[in-house]
Design an enzyme around this catalytic site. Structure first.
Site, PDB file in Angstrom:
ATOM      1  CG  ASP A   1       9.751  60.484  -5.328  1.00 41.25           C
ATOM      2  OD1 ASP A   1       9.142  61.585  -4.729  1.00 41.25           O
ATOM      3  OD2 ASP A   1       8.881  59.414  -5.056  1.00 41.25           O
TER       4      ASP A   1
ATOM      5  CG  ASP B   1      10.549  59.416 -11.352  1.00 40.33           C
ATOM      6  OD1 ASP B   1       9.702  59.245 -11.026  1.00 40.33           O
ATOM      7  OD2 ASP B   1      11.717  59.246 -10.801  1.00 40.33           O
TER       8      ASP B   1
END
Length: 300
Positions: free
Chosen positions: A25, A23
């Site tokens: 963020d 991922d």
């Protein structure tokens, strides 16, 4: 909490063909890339005479809290995408580069770099899978040497954005579908793959890989990770928000709102819109650093 050293050793010991999914963020970077791109997009929107609309997007992001549902995130993405209607793709690519150099480069976790390199050394395929757009991810992927990106796609016709998002959004179940397709292309069963995320919205994919890892997890994901004995890593070299950062965030929200009011008043008084846009651009540049590492509980 698993130490990074322990985790890197477990990566080195793996032998099956695998994909390492990351991922973006709060996993590879501190904070949220959408904030950095929104700052640059708002400045660009102001130059196009869309000051109030651009500032509204930033206000929405600052107020955003979607711990219980992904629907709010979908609405946020659609609103921001609408502000891009008519903008050329080359312009947004340039804004993404600006967002990286101004805000995101300093938000990249050193631990995340070590993690990526460990998987590379183990011969794993590297993929960023994120609800963010390619224009947020590209500069970071390039720096990390990650060639494959699975992300939210924006519709482009004749080189310009239509204001629409291409379904499905790379979020929740959509992220699982995208990752499964990628793993299939690399002939790596998901049970041999790794996925690193901070968000409970990523549970569909986390539950389906053989090596789920919670990085800087939200409370909800942290509880789930503990219940399932998943490794948890805490990255801190770029830091989570201090009290100073939080105070700056409040000031930022007030500044943007005040700036919007100034813009509306200026139009009523007949001032040149470009002078007004330049003023906003300067203000956004001054407060932009407040968004690096901002933790306002956006999931996705």
């Amino acid at each position: 909490m698993t130490t990074l050293e322990q985790h890197l050793q477990s990566i080195a010991a793996s032998e099956q063909p695998a994909v390492a999914f990351f991922d973006l963020d709060r996993t590879l970077i501190a904070g949220y890339s959408i904030l950095a791109l929104a700052m640059e997009t708002a400045a660009q929107g102001a130059r196009r005479g869309k000051l109030a609309q651009s500032a509204q997007v930033i206000r929405d992001i600052l107020k955003h809290n979607v711990y219980s549902s992904g629907s709010n995130y979908h609405r946020l993405v659609r609103r921001m995408t609408r502000t891009l209607t008519g903008v050329s793709e080359t312009t947004l690519s340039a804004l993404g580069e600006q967002a990286y150099h101004k805000h995101l480069a300093k938000a990249l976790y050193r631990e995340a770099i070590a993690l990526v390199e460990a998987h590379r050394a183990a011969g794993h395929k590297l993929v960023i899978v994120s609800a963010a757009s390619r224009y947020q991810i590209d500069p970071i992927a390039r720096v990390l040497g990650i060639e494959e990106i699975c992300c939210t796609r924006l519709e482009v016709v004749d080189g310009h954005f239509t204001g629409k998002v291409i379904a499905p959004l790379c979020f929740g179940e959509g992220k699982l579908l995208t990752a499964r397709r990628s793993a299939g292309l690399h002939k790596a069963p998901l049970k041999h793959c790794w996925f690193y995320s901070d968000s409970s919205d990523d549970l569909p994919l986390l539950r389906n890989v053989g090596h789920p890892v919670a990085v800087n997890p939200t409370d909800k994901l942290g509880a789930h990770a503990r219940a399932n004995n998943w490794p948890q890593l805490q990255f801190s070299t770029r830091g989570m928000p201090s009290l100073e950062n939080i105070a700056r965030t409040v000031l930022t929200a007030q500044t943007v709102i005040a700036t919007t009011a100034v813009g509306m008043l200026s139009r009523r008084l007949g001032r040149d819109r470009f002078s007004n846009a330049n003023q906003l651009t300067r203000l956004l540049g001054d407060i932009g650093s407040a968004f690096a590492g901002l933790d306002c509980e956006i999931e996705g």
